[in-house]
Write an enzyme that holds these catalytic residues in place. Sequence first.
Site, mmCIF file in Angstrom:
data_model
loop_
_atom_site.group_PDB
_atom_site.id
_atom_site.type_symbol
_atom_site.label_atom_id
_atom_site.label_comp_id
_atom_site.label_asym_id
_atom_site.label_seq_id
_atom_site.Cartn_x
_atom_site.Cartn_y
_atom_site.Cartn_z
ATOM 1 N N GLY A 300 -9.431 -117.370 7.835
ATOM 2 C CA GLY A 300 -10.861 -117.694 7.824
ATOM 3 C C GLY A 300 -11.592 -116.627 7.030
ATOM 4 N N ALA A 301 -11.195 -115.369 7.286
ATOM 5 C CA ALA A 301 -11.797 -114.232 6.586
ATOM 6 C C ALA A 301 -10.907 -113.022 6.854
ATOM 7 C CB ALA A 301 -13.211 -113.972 7.098
ATOM 8 N N GLU A 337 -15.939 -110.124 11.384
ATOM 9 C CA GLU A 337 -15.342 -109.249 10.357
ATOM 10 C C GLU A 337 -16.022 -107.882 10.330
ATOM 11 O OE1 GLU A 337 -12.590 -110.253 9.320
ATOM 12 O OE2 GLU A 337 -12.935 -112.281 10.054
ATOM 13 N N HIS A 340 -14.861 -105.565 13.024
ATOM 14 C CA HIS A 340 -13.570 -104.948 12.683
ATOM 15 C C HIS A 340 -13.731 -103.626 11.940
ATOM 16 C CE1 HIS A 340 -10.364 -107.601 13.847
ATOM 17 N NE2 HIS A 340 -10.796 -108.635 13.146
#
Length: 926
Positions: A300-301, A337, A340
């Site tokens: 997804g990313a 993201e 993260h």
Amino acid sequence: MKWFLLFVVALGVALATANSDSSYSYYRLPTALRPQKYHLRILTNLENPEDLKFAGTVKIIIEALENTNNITLHSKNLTIDESQITLREISGDKKDNCVSSTAVNPSHDFYILKTCQELVAGSIYELSLPFAADLNRQLEGYYRSSYKDPVANATRWISVTQFEPASARLAFPCFDEPDFKAPFIVTLGYHKKYTGLSNMPVKETKPHETLADYIWCEFQESVPMSTYLVAYSVNDFSHKPSTLPNSALFRTWARPNAIDQCDYAAEFGPKVLQYYEQFFGIKFPLPKIDQIAIPDFSAGAMENWGLVTYREIALLYSAAHSSLADKQRVASVVAHELAHQWFGNLVTMKWWTDLWLNEGFATYVASLGVENINPEWRSMQQESLSNLLTIFRRDALESSHPISRPIQMVSEISESFDQISYQKGSTVLRMMHMFLGEESFRSGLQSYLQMYSYKNAEQDNLWQSLTQAAHKYRALPKSYDIKSIMDSWTLQTGYPVINVTRDYSAKTAKLSQERYLLNTQITRAHRGGCWWVPLSYTTQGEQDFNNTAPKAWMECGKNGESLPKTIQNLPGPDQWVIFNTQLSTLYKVNYDAQNWKLLIETLTNGDFERIHVINRAQLIDDALYLAWTGEQDYEIAMRLIEYLQREREYLPWKSAFENLKRVGRIVRQTPDFEFFKRYMKKLISPIYEHLNGINDTFSAIKQQDQVLLKTMVVNWACQYQVSDCVPQALNYYRNWRSEPNPDEKNPVPINVRSTVYCTSIKHGSDSDWEFLWTRYKKSNVAAEKRTILTALGCSREVWLLQRYLELTFDPKEAIRKQDSMWAFQAVAFNEVGFLLAKKYFMDNVDFIYKFYHPLTKDMSRLLSPLSEQVITQSDFNEFRDFVNNSRQSLKGLEQAIQQTLEIMLTNVQWKERNYHQMSRSIQQLL
């Protein structure tokens, strides 16, 4: 082209000395050496589409921690000219050394260099390795992607990396494990008409020494990081800068003809980054962050530090084409993201066993971030319930696995990127947040991040930090520690059902726990398991659903056995009790008959809205699941969901529809489907009318989750032909078809497009299908393309569905590999398409395996629609035999196959055990 020849002149000797038998065969790298720094220099050629290649040199500064004669690192599918390898000591005497021979171990991708002289502990060496390869089409390593330039009507090529979990080794030789952190200095060579991006800002660019119009672009030295987070891309994209005071430079990139779809991500990204800085108490450590939408992308990313890569659907948003659900997806993925950048990048797991520390955290913290920025969405509640519903199903399979699981092969790492690491990881963190309270939770996280910044950690390190905070803020008794509690959730598979048996005269309740399983052939004696369960509950008298702190705990003994628990001071027989306030913990609850009766009475006739909306969703899910497995009567479950005719909130309906969808997929293959259809119509009609049907009243809706409710209800109403849903949908579609310029002007309301398209294809003509397929090919918006892809599978024409399956897997057609599973799933979930899709999969399994290889994860997603609809013993046996005869073409899908077979088996069991009982219950309610 001569730049490339420099590296492959000696190709003949490249691996001549490589010996495929290496004595070192443990799956982890030896620990005698540590990389101190990488100088990575790569020249990329995008000029000739027939020959897209890269070549480069990596200089690794290595410290010897022990004496050794070998340098073992990772390299895969790279051409290495061994005559060009150099090794020298750069500390002490600065002696020259050399490589006398090399060997490879293909099962672990090891490239082993035997040194001329022993490397001595305490000394520092510089190893230089040249490498070259094609830019692959596999969407991993350093690969190619393309898009159509509509103005020039030409294909444009770009290059980009995807290294997680273990693909940096496909791009350059390296110590490709998360625990080998080091700074990187990246220099990219490319034609000057392109842009080069990497993790860090540009330091300087200069002309290439021999190639006209080529430049070298050197980036600043990075912070120490794991190889899987290194990223670079050469492209001709445009970008949109974000302006936020006192923060890192923030840019959002996309192909030039999609740059207008970057506005939302460019506005949302910096806001969530600032929220995290404040939440974690640590500034974002890099000077810049880029986010970029890649046309061909398998995940997804990907959270590469400072250069986050996305699928287009996860980053781009078009107000004219994307629904509220699409917008929320973008916010959720961007928040994930960017979370993260701290959890995963700054502090990284030691080994992939604890992947959930990355993914579970990013998932949970992202929901806090989105909630903070868009509280009007109520996305925290939505995401929490959605995760719980996913895990209640997935983790009730015997073939599920623990959150923290041992990993010994690269193929096993990829399998861990699943619902257990993400959604269950997030769910148990939410549980911990709720029983620890805000202060302890945040303080424990902050001290963990500070202690392990730029280092690696494992789950026990996190438990330590949180235990200290919990005791400091008195959130847990001194005799309790986080490790004992949380290990019961992360190291064993599954979750419990808690049986609550009340003694109404003594005003007490006896609680017992056991693992909840869908497979009813597994006897109680074999279920086992004990979880430390924080018990929150409330009564009809107090109805305090805001207090999610535990009033008691279910504990486990020294040998892991469950200790009995009695709750005192409960009300008498005229008042219900509800356990698990706001579903704060991952467990199901089964009550005695009287308590269910009291709950049903309040829901159907009483002040049902005083029960928290998440607990209403919980009661529906628990009652329907317990009826599915036979621990409860369908009569109770069906009487309970009757109350939905009064329900006007999104979450309880979502819970009900998730459960009824599974029953519907079985029952629609049987003679009694007519009763189920009539029942569904009766259930849905009141809420459909309340929401003004399929009419475009979205702009008048004040509460955002009512938009999602309406979207969902309309979808079900058209499926079951409620009221005017189908004729209205067909009317919208006809109006669209009569537009002179349908790609510019679409009169179908955005939030019901998926329903209108599907309904119109289902009830429409061949030309309706062709019209939509043409719109797909002309669309420039990823979210719209996915909506269309799914709708095209709604046809009832066998020949059209067969044709659609074939063009789905044809590389010359318009569907990108990453999107093929949506088309296949759409056909397979369609009652007419199911048998066609199953046959296509079984007949073409070798071809499909080659189509997806090496990214078998996408192939595993073709299985779920098959597993949900096999309902007879003979079909189950046929599929099991097929699996046994196709082992080679299902390599790497072992976990998915096991789960598919188990779900099929539970469907067969349900049909034999519950079908007639359920059908009777429904007929009584009609």
